[in-house]
Motif scaffolding. Structure first.
Motif, mmCIF file in Angstrom:
data_model
loop_
_atom_site.group_PDB
_atom_site.id
_atom_site.type_symbol
_atom_site.label_atom_id
_atom_site.label_comp_id
_atom_site.label_asym_id
_atom_site.label_seq_id
_atom_site.Cartn_x
_atom_site.Cartn_y
_atom_site.Cartn_z
ATOM 1 N N ASN A 63 1.057 -1.514 -0.382
ATOM 2 C CA ASN A 63 0.444 -0.010 0.112
ATOM 3 C C ASN A 63 0.834 1.358 0.311
ATOM 4 O O ASN A 63 0.884 2.076 -0.438
ATOM 5 N N THR A 66 2.610 1.673 -3.124
ATOM 6 C CA THR A 66 1.285 2.318 -4.357
ATOM 7 C C THR A 66 1.071 3.323 -4.172
ATOM 8 O O THR A 66 1.370 4.270 -5.376
ATOM 9 N N ARG A 70 1.862 6.330 -6.807
ATOM 10 C CA ARG A 70 0.530 7.396 -7.598
ATOM 11 C C ARG A 70 1.684 9.042 -7.918
ATOM 12 O O ARG A 70 0.828 9.614 -8.586
ATOM 13 N N LYS A 93 -0.446 -5.719 -7.579
ATOM 14 C CA LYS A 93 -1.331 -3.915 -7.618
ATOM 15 C C LYS A 93 -1.231 -2.826 -8.536
ATOM 16 O O LYS A 93 -1.027 -2.786 -9.235
ATOM 17 N N ALA A 94 0.686 -3.899 -8.183
ATOM 18 C CA ALA A 94 1.647 -2.624 -9.121
ATOM 19 C C ALA A 94 1.436 -2.802 -10.442
ATOM 20 O O ALA A 94 1.691 -2.055 -11.460
ATOM 21 N N ARG A 97 -2.181 -1.023 -11.660
ATOM 22 C CA ARG A 97 -0.997 0.464 -11.774
ATOM 23 C C ARG A 97 -0.690 0.258 -13.181
ATOM 24 O O ARG A 97 -0.034 1.181 -12.901
#
Length: 213
Positions: A63, A66, A70, A93-94, A97
């Motif tokens: 988290n 991430t 961003r 997640k990576a 995105r």
């Protein structure tokens, strides 16, 4: 000396939610606890700049990195954690995105990265998982992988006893008080060690720390 260390085969770790089977609840819990706001505060304090290399120790499900990806997609970031299940979630997640974050399985006390290879090392609610011996190893490794002038930025539980004077029932958490954390950083050879903020969240109090190499 370009040294790398290796973990013992019998080394154990405490999962993010305390039990492996509770891992699916970790991200919902962090959203409920508004940990994203705390991560933003940590990143603000880290004074990140384009071209820097960033390492997070105990990255969990990714988290913090991430949020970093961003905010600053031109920063090279690496996350390490001993939990392969948490790392699988972080990598997903990576990938979703399209963030250039690399995740590796390792213990904070036995980092597989070379000496003086990072500008910043970050840690979010991880140090209180370590006993005194392992915390000392982890902080020594932080110092080793930081470049000269590099910085270590931490947020962790502040278990300072309340007005009742009672210590936390879990010994590792009870040891997570600013005086002890600052002393451990100093003992590891880090410099400019300081606490730079205390706040409260739904789950309790927390504190920020910084140090340099």
């Amino acid at each position: 000396m370009n040294r790398q260390t290796h973990a013992r085969d019998d080394q154990h770790y405490l999962p993010a939610m305390g039990r492996h089977w509770l891992l699916p609840l970790y991200d919902p819990f962090t959203r409920l606890a508004r940990v994203g706001r705390i991560h933003a505060q940590l990143l603000d304090r880290a004074d990140l700049r384009p071209g820097q290399r960033i390492l997070e120790i105990g990255c969990g499900t990714g988290n913090l990195l991430t949020a970093l990806g961003r905010r600053a997609p031109d920063i090279e970031a690496v996350g390490i954690d001993p939990d392969p299940a948490a790392l699988r979630r972080a990598r997903r997640k990576a990938a979703r995105r399209r963030l250039p974050i690399r995740y590796e399985q390792a213990f904070a006390g036995h980092l597989p990265q070379p000496d003086a290879s990072f500008d910043r090392v970050l840690s979010s609610f991880m140090l209180h998982h370590l006993d005194e011996e392992e915390r000392g190893r982890a902080l020594g490794e932080v110092r080793r992988v930081l470049r000269p002038g590099g910085e270590f930025h931490v947020v962790d539980i502040d278990a300072t006893p309340s007005g009742t004077g009672r210590a936390h029932r879990r010994p590792l958490v009870a040891d997570s008080v600013p005086e002890r954390v600052l002393a451990s950083m100093t003992e590891a050879g880090l410099t400019g060690v300081q606490e730079n903020g205390r706040e409260r969240a739904r789950f309790g109090a927390y504190a920020f720390y910084r140090a340099e190499k």
